[in-house]
Enzyme design. Structure first.
Site, PDB file in Angstrom:
ATOM      1  CG  HIS A 181      37.050  53.111  61.418  1.00  0.00           C
ATOM      2  ND1 HIS A 181      37.988  52.365  61.817  1.00  0.00           N
ATOM      3  CD2 HIS A 181      36.581  53.861  62.632  1.00  0.00           C
ATOM      4  CE1 HIS A 181      38.120  52.339  63.015  1.00  0.00           C
ATOM      5  NE2 HIS A 181      37.151  53.416  63.726  1.00  0.00           N
TER       6      HIS A 181
ATOM      7  CG  ASP B 127      34.105  52.260  65.283  1.00  0.00           C
ATOM      8  OD1 ASP B 127      35.224  52.229  65.785  1.00  0.00           O
ATOM      9  OD2 ASP B 127      33.591  53.256  64.616  1.00  0.00           O
TER      10      ASP B 127
ATOM     11  CG  ASP C 266      38.306  56.588  65.221  1.00  0.00           C
ATOM     12  OD1 ASP C 266      38.875  57.818  65.600  1.00  0.00           O
ATOM     13  OD2 ASP C 266      37.399  56.130  65.627  1.00  0.00           O
TER      14      ASP C 266
ATOM     15  CG  HIS D 121      39.041  52.809  69.043  1.00  0.00           C
ATOM     16  ND1 HIS D 121      39.527  52.157  67.747  1.00  0.00           N
ATOM     17  CD2 HIS D 121      37.936  53.631  68.501  1.00  0.00           C
ATOM     18  CE1 HIS D 121      38.591  52.525  66.711  1.00  0.00           C
ATOM     19  NE2 HIS D 121      37.815  53.546  67.183  1.00  0.00           N
TER      20      HIS D 121
END
Length: 905
Positions: free
Chosen positions: A14, A16, A126, A350
Site C-alpha cells: 500500500h 502512501d 485505506d 487520503h
C-alpha cells in the site's frame, strides 16, 4: 473428511505517496521497491503477480526516475504479473468532489490502458470511509466488486449481524441509493494479514495457525484472502520459499500465490445466499466513533479551502467555458486539462488532502494547488477570448460604450452582485513617452458612467476609480505588448443570467443618470438589513436572526462562535476532560455598516475575545512520550491570547440567502473554533451534500457510539429541515460539521482546528498544523420552505461554490448574440455536475445526478452548434443508446446520468 481450503496470498504494497515522510523520500523507497520487484519477476518464475495498489500514479513516479524500465513494465502488465489501476491515485472519497472521484477513475483507466491492461476492481484499501454511490460508479465503469478496509463492522459468522452496517462475513452485498449493487469484500483482518510469511517451519506453523483461524472467522467461503504486504512494505523476495513451507505443513490447504482477478472469480463461485446487504455510505456507523478519522475534514482547513477553489474552478468554470468555446468552433485543450487534473489529484491521496501528514508534505501541496490553478486560469482566459471575439456588441451599444460579458457556468439561472475591472482607455507603451501617457490617462473624466444592459436600460452601479494601471498582451504572432490604462472597478446586480450561458452589458457615459453611491439608499441602522426575501436583525453580542419573509419562519441566535481545546491529532479531535466550551454569546461586539448600495449591504461585526494560548505543559510531555490520545490528561493553558474575529454579513437584492465571511488571526494552539446555527428543528435525520448524493444521516449515533463528538463530512452544504421549513448552511471548503444533540437542533460548522502532531503510529511533530496566522472562512445561510424549496436551496448552495466569470469584450460585430445559452436542459431534482469534452473523442459530455429518492426526467432542450446526436453514457463516457436533442431521459432515484453529444456531419 476435511474440506478443501484455499489460501489466496496476494502480494502488494500500500503506497502512501507522501505521509510521515515527504514525497521525494517515499519515492526513493518506491524506486528501490520497484527495482526489487522487477528483479524478482525475472529471477523467480514462481512469484506470480503483484498488485500495485490500484493507482497508476505509482508508475508515473517510478518511471520519472527510471524511464528505461517502461518496456519491461509494459511487458509485466500485459503478462498479468503486474496488476495496475483502475484509479490514478487512492483518494479520500469524501474530501474530493464528485467529479474529482470520476476524473480519478477516468485518468486511471486512460493511463492503465497505455500499458495494456486494467485491473477492474473497486479498490479502496485505506479510505477513511466510503462514499455511498461507489457501487453505482463502479458498475457504470464495468466493475462489480469492491474491496475496502473500513466502514463496516464485521461480527463473525457465529454472530448475527444486528444492524445495517454490520456483516457476519467479510463478504457482503454493497448497494448504492439507486439500487446498484456490487460484491463488497472487507479487509476484516486488514490488508496486512499475510505479510512477512515465515520460511522456517516452526515459525510458519505458529503464523499460519493464527492467520487461518482469523481469516476463517469472517470468511463466507473456503477461499481465504491473505494480503502479503502493508504500508510501504518491501516486496517479500522469499515468498515462494515461504509458500512451499506452508504447503508442506498444511496439505489440506491449497496455497496460491494469487491475484484479485483469480481470487474474486473463485470466491464468486462459492458465495452463500445469506450475505448481508449494506446500503449507502460506509462511515463506521456501528462503532464507538473514535476511529472514523472524520476529523481529518478539519485538519489544515486552509488546504481544504484551496482544494475547493481549484477543484471548483476546473470543473465548474474552466471546463464549461472551454466546452462553450469548442461548441463555437474553437479547440479544447484536452492535454492541458489532463495535466491540470493530474497536478490537482496529486493532492488527493487520503494522507495528503486529509491534512494528516508531516509539514513538508502540505507545503508542497500548496504549490501543486497553485500550479493547477494557473493552468486552469490560462485555459479559461484563452477560451473566453475565443468566445467573446464572436459576440456582437455593436448592435446593442454605441461607439463610446465599454462592453463586458458575464458568464454563468452553473446549471441554474443566476442573480447576484458582480465585480469586474474594466479598462476605460488603453495606451501602448511602445516608442512613447511614459510620463505623457500617464498624464493623458489621468485627465480622463469618469463622470456619468453607468452600466446598461443590451436593451439600453440603466442599472444601478458603483464605479470605483482604480487610477492608471499597467497591463500587457501576449499576441500569438508577435512580441509582448505592454500598455498603460485608466481602469475602474464596476459593481452591480446582474440579474437572471442564463444557465450555461452569458449576458453582455456595457459601461456607458450617461450624464442624465445618477450613479448610486455606496450610501445612497437603504440607510438602515447597523443592526438590521433586509431584501425582498429576508430580514436580518443583529443583537448586541453579534448573533443575528434571519426571518424568511416567504414562510415567516425566524431563525434566531445564529452565528455565535465556540472555542474548545483539542489534545488530539491531525486525525482525531479530542477535547480535554471536563473542558467547557467558550462562546461569544453575551460578549459585546462592535457592529457597523461597512458598505451599502441600492443592491447590497455589508455589515461588519467585530468580537475581541480572549482564549487559552495552548494546551498545558502536560500535553507536550504526553505527545513526546507517545501517550495515546484517549489516555491523555492534558488541559488548556491558563495563559490567554487575544482573538479578534470579524464577521461580515452580506445581503444582496434579489438573492434569498445571506453571505458570511469570518476573518481572524489565530495566535492560539491546540484548539478548535466553530460557528453555531441553532435551527429549533428537531429531526431524527439531517441532510448533507456528499458524493453524487444528498445523503440523509442520523443525528443521534448508534448506541455503541461513545465518542462525545459526532462530526461528519460535507461537500457543499448541510441541511436541517421539517416538512414546512428548514435551513441550509453552504460552505466554501469547510468540510466538517456536526448537528448537535442539544435542545435547539444546532448546526456547528468547524472553521479551524489547530493541533501539533500527526498521530497514528509514532511521534511526528507538525507545528504548521496549528494553523497560526490569518484566515478567511466563507459560508452562506439559505433558509427555505417545504421539501421542494429545500431542493432549490441545494441548487443555490451548489451555485454559491462557483465564482462569477466576467470579462471585458471588444466593441464589434459578431455571430453570437448579446445574450445566449449554449445548452438548455430541465429536470426536477437534478443537479448539474459536469460540462466538458470527452478525453479521447470530439464528443461533449454533460453529467447530472438525482438529488432525490424519487424518479424524475431529464429533458435536453437545445445544444449550440451541430451536435444533434445525443446518447446515454456512463462515468467512463462511453457511448450508449441514442436519445436525441429534445428527447426525454427517465432518471432513477439517486441515479448518476451522463450524456454524450456527438458532432454532426
Amino acid at each position: 473428511m476435511v474440506s478443501q481450503k484455499y489460501a489466496h496470498v496476494i502480494s502488494h504494497s500500500h503506497w502512501d505517496r507522501e505521509w510521515y515522510l515527504p514525497f521525494e523520500k517515499h519515492r526513493v523507497r518506491l524506486v528501490e521497491m520497484m527495482d526489487t520487484l522487477i528483479d524478482l519477476f525475472e529471477k523467480d518464475p514462481e512469484f506470480e503477480s503483484f498488485h500495485l495498489d490500484g493507482q497508476t500514479i505509482v508508475l508515473d513516479d517510478y518511471l520519472q526516475i527510471r524511464p528505461e524500465k517502461k518496456e519491461i513494465i509494459v511487458r509485466m502488465v500485459q503478462e498479468g504479473k503486474l496488476l495496475i489501476g483502475p484509479w490514478y491515485i487512492l483518494q479520500d472519497e469524501f474530501l474530493t468532489s464528485s467529479e474529482a472521484n470520476i476524473r480519478n477513475l477516468l485518468i486511471g483507466h486512460q493511463d492503465a490502458s497505455e500499458y495494456g491492461s486494467i485491473c477492474k476492481l473497486g479498490y479502496f484499501p485505506d479510505s477513511f470511509g466510503n462514499m455511498g454511490q461507489a457501487p453505482q460508479i463502479l458498475l457504470q465503469a464495468g466493475m462489480d466488486t469492491a474491496v475496502f478496509g473500513r466502514g463496516v463492522k464485521p461480527v463473525g459468522f457465529n454472530n448475527e449481524a444486528r444492524g445495517e452496517y454490520e456483516s457476519a462475513f467479510s463478504e457482503m452485498n454493497w448497494q448504492s441509493p439507486d439500487g446498484s449493487t456490487v460484491l463488497g469484500i472487507l479487509f476484516a483482518n486488514w490488508y496486512h494479514n499475510g505479510m512477512e510469511v515465515p520460511t522456517d517451519p516452526n515459525e510458519a506453523l505458529v503464523y499460519w495457525e493464527r492467520k487461518i483461524r482469523d481469516a476463517e472467522k469472517y470468511a463466507s467461503t473456503p477461499h481465504l484472502l491473505f494480503m502479503n504486504g502493508c504500508d510501504h512494505q518491501p516486496v517479500q523476495t522469499n515468498l515462494s520459499d515461504a509458500l512451499r513451507t506452508a504447503r508442506s505443513l498444511y496439505p489440506d490447504v491449497e496455497f496460491i500465490h494469487s491475484n484479485f482477478n483469480e481470487y474474486v472469480a473463485q470466491l464468486k463461485g462459492k458465495l452463500p445466499e445469506n450475505l448481508s446487504t449494506i446500503r449507502g455510505e460506509l462511515r463506521s456507523q456501528r462503532t464507538n466513533g473514535w476511529w472514523t478519522l472524520v476529523n481529518t475534514a478539519s485538519a489544515r482547513v486552509y488546504m481544504k479551502q484551496a482544494n475547493q477553489k481549484i477543484q471548483t474552478y476546473l470543473e465548474k468554470v474552466a471546463e464549461p467555458i472551454a466546452t462553450f468555446a469548442k461548441l463555437t468552433g474553437h479547440t479544447y485543450p484536452k492535454h492541458l486539462f489532463t495535466y491540470a487534473w493530474k497536478t490537482l489529484m496529486q493532492n488527493h491521496p487520503h494522507d495528503s488532502i486529509c491534512g494528516c501528514s508531516v509539514d513538508e508534505v502540505h507545503r508542497e501541496m500548496m504549490t501543486r494547488f497553485d500550479k493547477s490553478y494557473q493552468v486552469a486560469e490560462q485555459i479559461t482566459a484563452n477560451s473566453l477570448k475565443a468566445i467573446t471575439s464572436m459576440i456582437d456588441t455593436k448592435t446593442a451599444y454605441d461607439q463610446s460604450a465599454i462592453p463586458f460579458t458575464i458568464f454563468n457556468t452553473s446549471g441554474w439561472k443566476r442573480t447576484g452582485v458582480v465585480n469586474i475591472d474594466l479598462e476605460v482607455k488603453r495606451l501602448p507603451l511602445a516608442n512613447r513617452n511614459r510620463k505623457k501617457i500617464v498624464e493623458e490617462l489621468k485627465e480622463l473624466s469618469l463622470e456619468g458612467y453607468v452600466v446598461k444592459d443590451r436593451n439600453g436600460d440603466s442599472i444601478d452601479t458603483k464605479v470605483e476609480d482604480l487610477g492608471v494601471t499597467f497591463g500587457y498582451e501576449l499576441p500569438e504572432d508577435k512580441f509582448r505588448q505592454p500598455y498603460m490604462a485608466r481602469s475602474v472597478r464596476v459593481q452591480f446586480l446582474a440579474q437572471n443570467i442564463p444557465a450555461l450561458g452569458y449576458k453582455t452589458f456595457a459601461l456607458c457615459t450617461d450624464l442624465s443618470q445618477t450613479v448610486n453611491s455606496p450610501n445612497s439608499q437603504n440607510k438602515a441602522n447597523p443592526y438590521k438589513m433586509e431584501n425582498e426575501f429576508l430580514s436580518v436583525l443583529i443583537a448586541d453580542d453579534g448573533t443575528y436572526e434571519i426571518t424568511d419573509k416567504r414562510t415567516t419562519k425566524t431563525f434566531s441566535g445564529l452565528g455565535a462562535y465556540e472555542n474548545t481545546g483539542d489534545i488530539g491529532n491531525e486525525y482525531i479531535f479530542k477535547a480535554p476532560e471536563g473542558d467547557i466550551p467558550l462562546t461569544t454569546r453575551g460578549l459585546p461586539a462592535e457592529i457597523y455598516i461597512e458598505e451599502q448600495t441600492s443592491f447590497h449591504t455589508v455589515i461588519a461585526i467585530v468580537h475581541h475575545w480572549e482564549i487559552p494560548a495552548s494546551g498545558d505543559a502536560t500535553l507536550e510531555q504526553e505527545i513526546q512520550e507517545f501517550v495515546p490520545f484517549l489516555e491523555r490528561k492534558a488541559q488548556r493553558s491558563k495563559q490567554t491570547v487575544p482573538l479578534t474575529v470579524t464577521t461580515r454579513l452580506t445581503l444582496e437584492q434579489g438573492v434569498p440567502h445571506l453571505k458570511v465571511k469570518t476573518s481572524l488571526r489565530n495566535d492560539a494552539k491546540d484548539h478548535r473554533i466553530r460557528v453555531l446555527f441553532p435551527t429549533d428543528i428537531h429531526s431524527a435525520v439531517h441532510y448533507a451534500d456528499s458524493i453524487f448524493e444528498v445523503v440523509a444521516r442520523d443525528t443521534v449515533p448508534a448506541s455503541e457510539w461513545t465518542n462525545p463528538s459526532n462530526c461528519q463530512h460535507q461537500q457543499a452544504f448541510v441541511n436541517v429541515r421539517n416538512d414546512h421549513y428548514g435551513l441550509t448552511i453552504c460552505n466554501l471548503g469547510l468540510n466538517e460539521y456536526e448537528v448537535l444533540r442539544d435542545d435547539r437542533g444546532t448546526i456547528a460548522i468547524t472553521l479551524l482546528r489547530a493541533v501539533q502532531e500527526l498521530g497514528d503510529w509514532g511521534v511526528f511533530q507538525t507545528p504548521e498544523a496549528q494553523c497560526l496566522g490569518d484566515h478567511e472562512l466563507e459560508y452562506v445561510l439559505i433558509p427555505h420552505g417545504d421539501n421542494n424549496d429545500a431542493l432549490q436551496s441545494f441548487a443555490a448552495a451548489y451555485q454559491a461554490q462557483i465564482p462569477w466569470t466576467a470579462v471585458q469584450t471588444p466593441l464589434q460585430s459578431g455571430t453570437l448574440p448579446a445574450e445566449h445559452q449554449f445548452i438548455g436542459w430541465t429536470g426536477n431534482g437534478l443537479a448539474l455536475s459536469a460540462v466538458k469534452m470527452n478525453g479521447s473523442t470530439e464528443d461533449f459530455v454533460i453529467r447530472w445526478f438525482n438529488m432525490t429518492d424519487q424518479p424524475t426526467q431529464l429533458h435536453i432542450e437545445h445544444v449550440h452548434g451541430s451536435y444533434e446526436a445525443i446518447y446515454r453514457s456512463n462515468v467512463l463516457e462511453e457511448e450508449g443508446d441514442e436519445i436525441g436533442v429534445g428527447g426525454v431521459v427517465p432518471i432513477r432515484p439517486a441515479e448518476i446520468v451522463t450524456i454524450l453529444g456527438k458532432p454532426g456531419l
